[in-house]
Design a protein around this motif. Sequence first.
Motif, PDB file in Angstrom:
ATOM      1  N   ARG A 123     124.442  30.879  71.487  1.00 23.72           N
ATOM      2  CA  ARG A 123     123.617  32.087  71.429  1.00 23.72           C
ATOM      3  C   ARG A 123     122.388  31.886  72.310  1.00 23.72           C
ATOM      4  O   ARG A 123     121.811  30.798  72.334  1.00 23.72           O
ATOM      5  N   GLU A 124     122.002  32.948  73.012  1.00 21.63           N
ATOM      6  CA  GLU A 124     120.823  32.846  73.853  1.00 21.63           C
ATOM      7  C   GLU A 124     119.925  34.066  73.656  1.00 21.63           C
ATOM      8  O   GLU A 124     120.373  35.164  73.322  1.00 21.63           O
ATOM      9  N   PHE A 125     118.664  33.843  73.908  1.00 23.35           N
ATOM     10  CA  PHE A 125     117.650  34.881  73.806  1.00 23.35           C
ATOM     11  C   PHE A 125     117.789  35.862  74.952  1.00 23.35           C
ATOM     12  O   PHE A 125     118.078  35.476  76.084  1.00 23.35           O
ATOM     13  N   VAL A 126     117.576  37.151  74.642  1.00 34.80           N
ATOM     14  CA  VAL A 126     117.614  38.182  75.664  1.00 34.80           C
ATOM     15  C   VAL A 126     116.244  38.844  75.816  1.00 34.80           C
ATOM     16  O   VAL A 126     115.676  38.858  76.904  1.00 34.80           O
ATOM     17  N   ALA A 127     115.717  39.387  74.718  1.00 35.05           N
ATOM     18  CA  ALA A 127     114.450  40.110  74.783  1.00 35.05           C
ATOM     19  C   ALA A 127     113.850  40.207  73.392  1.00 35.05           C
ATOM     20  O   ALA A 127     114.568  40.125  72.393  1.00 35.05           O
ATOM     21  N   ALA A 128     112.531  40.384  73.344  1.00 36.45           N
ATOM     22  CA  ALA A 128     111.847  40.532  72.064  1.00 36.45           C
ATOM     23  C   ALA A 128     110.650  41.452  72.230  1.00 36.45           C
ATOM     24  O   ALA A 128     110.099  41.604  73.331  1.00 36.45           O
ATOM     25  N   VAL A 129     110.254  42.041  71.114  1.00 41.18           N
ATOM     26  CA  VAL A 129     109.097  42.935  71.101  1.00 41.18           C
ATOM     27  C   VAL A 129     108.320  42.701  69.813  1.00 41.18           C
ATOM     28  O   VAL A 129     108.909  42.420  68.760  1.00 41.18           O
ATOM     29  N   ALA A 156     117.837  41.141  65.826  1.00 40.32           N
ATOM     30  CA  ALA A 156     117.278  40.294  64.790  1.00 40.32           C
ATOM     31  C   ALA A 156     115.854  40.728  64.496  1.00 40.32           C
ATOM     32  O   ALA A 156     115.167  41.264  65.373  1.00 40.32           O
ATOM     33  N   ALA A 157     115.407  40.456  63.265  1.00 36.20           N
ATOM     34  CA  ALA A 157     114.073  40.863  62.826  1.00 36.20           C
ATOM     35  C   ALA A 157     113.313  39.664  62.275  1.00 36.20           C
ATOM     36  O   ALA A 157     113.905  38.786  61.629  1.00 36.20           O
ATOM     37  N   ARG A 158     112.018  39.636  62.533  1.00 41.88           N
ATOM     38  CA  ARG A 158     111.175  38.559  62.023  1.00 41.88           C
ATOM     39  C   ARG A 158     109.938  39.161  61.376  1.00 41.88           C
ATOM     40  O   ARG A 158     109.367  40.120  61.910  1.00 41.88           O
ATOM     41  N   ARG A 159     109.495  38.591  60.270  1.00 44.00           N
ATOM     42  CA  ARG A 159     108.327  39.111  59.558  1.00 44.00           C
ATOM     43  C   ARG A 159     107.026  38.532  60.072  1.00 44.00           C
ATOM     44  O   ARG A 159     105.969  38.993  59.710  1.00 44.00           O
ATOM     45  N   SER A 160     107.106  37.560  60.931  1.00 43.13           N
ATOM     46  CA  SER A 160     105.899  36.904  61.411  1.00 43.13           C
ATOM     47  C   SER A 160     105.300  37.671  62.579  1.00 43.13           C
ATOM     48  O   SER A 160     105.998  38.396  63.294  1.00 43.13           O
ATOM     49  N   LEU A 161     104.005  37.468  62.779  1.00 48.62           N
ATOM     50  CA  LEU A 161     103.323  38.070  63.914  1.00 48.62           C
ATOM     51  C   LEU A 161     103.730  37.353  65.196  1.00 48.62           C
ATOM     52  O   LEU A 161     104.317  36.262  65.174  1.00 48.62           O
ATOM     53  N   GLY A 162     103.420  37.965  66.298  1.00 45.17           N
ATOM     54  CA  GLY A 162     103.686  37.335  67.580  1.00 45.17           C
ATOM     55  C   GLY A 162     105.095  37.614  68.068  1.00 45.17           C
ATOM     56  O   GLY A 162     105.804  38.473  67.552  1.00 45.17           O
ATOM     57  N   ILE A 163     105.500  36.846  69.064  1.00 48.26           N
ATOM     58  CA  ILE A 163     106.783  37.056  69.715  1.00 48.26           C
ATOM     59  C   ILE A 163     107.466  35.711  69.856  1.00 48.26           C
ATOM     60  O   ILE A 163     106.802  34.702  70.087  1.00 48.26           O
ATOM     61  N   ASP A 164     108.767  35.674  69.722  1.00 43.10           N
ATOM     62  CA  ASP A 164     109.450  34.386  69.628  1.00 43.10           C
ATOM     63  C   ASP A 164     110.825  34.468  70.279  1.00 43.10           C
ATOM     64  O   ASP A 164     111.652  35.275  69.882  1.00 43.10           O
ATOM     65  N   PRO A 165     111.099  33.624  71.280  1.00 47.69           N
ATOM     66  CA  PRO A 165     112.431  33.598  71.882  1.00 47.69           C
ATOM     67  C   PRO A 165     113.410  32.688  71.146  1.00 47.69           C
ATOM     68  O   PRO A 165     114.576  32.605  71.529  1.00 47.69           O
ATOM     69  N   ASP A 166     112.943  32.025  70.119  1.00 45.19           N
ATOM     70  CA  ASP A 166     113.792  31.099  69.359  1.00 45.19           C
ATOM     71  C   ASP A 166     114.436  31.843  68.197  1.00 45.19           C
ATOM     72  O   ASP A 166     113.744  32.365  67.323  1.00 45.19           O
ATOM     73  N   GLY A 167     115.752  31.869  68.180  1.00 43.31           N
ATOM     74  CA  GLY A 167     116.460  32.570  67.128  1.00 43.31           C
ATOM     75  C   GLY A 167     116.147  32.054  65.734  1.00 43.31           C
ATOM     76  O   GLY A 167     116.271  32.787  64.750  1.00 43.31           O
ATOM     77  N   ASN A 168     115.723  30.796  65.643  1.00 42.57           N
ATOM     78  CA  ASN A 168     115.384  30.234  64.329  1.00 42.57           C
ATOM     79  C   ASN A 168     114.152  30.886  63.727  1.00 42.57           C
ATOM     80  O   ASN A 168     113.886  30.725  62.536  1.00 42.57           O
ATOM     81  N   GLY A 169     113.414  31.622  64.545  1.00 46.41           N
ATOM     82  CA  GLY A 169     112.223  32.286  64.056  1.00 46.41           C
ATOM     83  C   GLY A 169     112.479  33.653  63.461  1.00 46.41           C
ATOM     84  O   GLY A 169     111.541  34.355  63.099  1.00 46.41           O
ATOM     85  N   TYR A 170     113.743  34.034  63.357  1.00 40.47           N
ATOM     86  CA  TYR A 170     114.104  35.357  62.861  1.00 40.47           C
ATOM     87  C   TYR A 170     114.729  35.257  61.475  1.00 40.47           C
ATOM     88  O   TYR A 170     115.483  34.337  61.178  1.00 40.47           O
ATOM     89  N   ASP A 171     114.393  36.247  60.648  1.00 41.46           N
ATOM     90  CA  ASP A 171     114.803  36.216  59.251  1.00 41.46           C
ATOM     91  C   ASP A 171     116.068  37.013  58.968  1.00 41.46           C
ATOM     92  O   ASP A 171     116.795  36.726  58.014  1.00 41.46           O
ATOM     93  N   LEU A 172     116.310  38.037  59.767  1.00 45.40           N
ATOM     94  CA  LEU A 172     117.411  38.954  59.496  1.00 45.40           C
ATOM     95  C   LEU A 172     118.196  39.188  60.778  1.00 45.40           C
ATOM     96  O   LEU A 172     117.613  39.275  61.863  1.00 45.40           O
ATOM     97  N   TRP A 173     119.516  39.308  60.631  1.00 44.49           N
ATOM     98  CA  TRP A 173     120.395  39.501  61.784  1.00 44.49           C
ATOM     99  C   TRP A 173     121.374  40.645  61.535  1.00 44.49           C
ATOM    100  O   TRP A 173     121.852  40.825  60.407  1.00 44.49           O
TER     101      TRP A 173
END
Length: 123
Positions: A44-50, A96-113
């Motif tokens: 799996r690889e990172f594509v984009a985040a907001v 994927a969704a993350r509850r933390s602030l900021g932006i993260d290209p690491d999939g491990n930083g996401y809580d929901l898929w």
Amino acid sequence: VQLQASGGGLVQAGGSLRLSCVVSGRTLGNYGMGWFRQAPGKEREFVAAVTMGGGSTLYADSVKDRFTISRDNAKNTVYLQMNNLKPEDTAVYYCAARRSLGIDPDGNGYDLWGQGTLVTVSS
């Protein structure tokens, strides 16, 4: 909470697709969002985040200037506009969704898929 990705399909090289990810059960504005992809036989690889508010975005070098991530918090939906598609963009795309602030290209930083949507680009 559910993430439902859609919009994948078969497209010729040089074509465009727009992926959508609808978040249900929670308010989208509480989550930073990302798109990832996994090609057959590859990791799996990172594509984009907001970020939560949409003020900042981040892209993988391989898609920069071709893909655009955006969000409509009122519709609880995140989009990935993909232009000038290449055969190497062929993959299953996941939101994927993350509850933390900021932006993260690491999939491990996401809580929901979400479940993924297949994009196939023919040459």
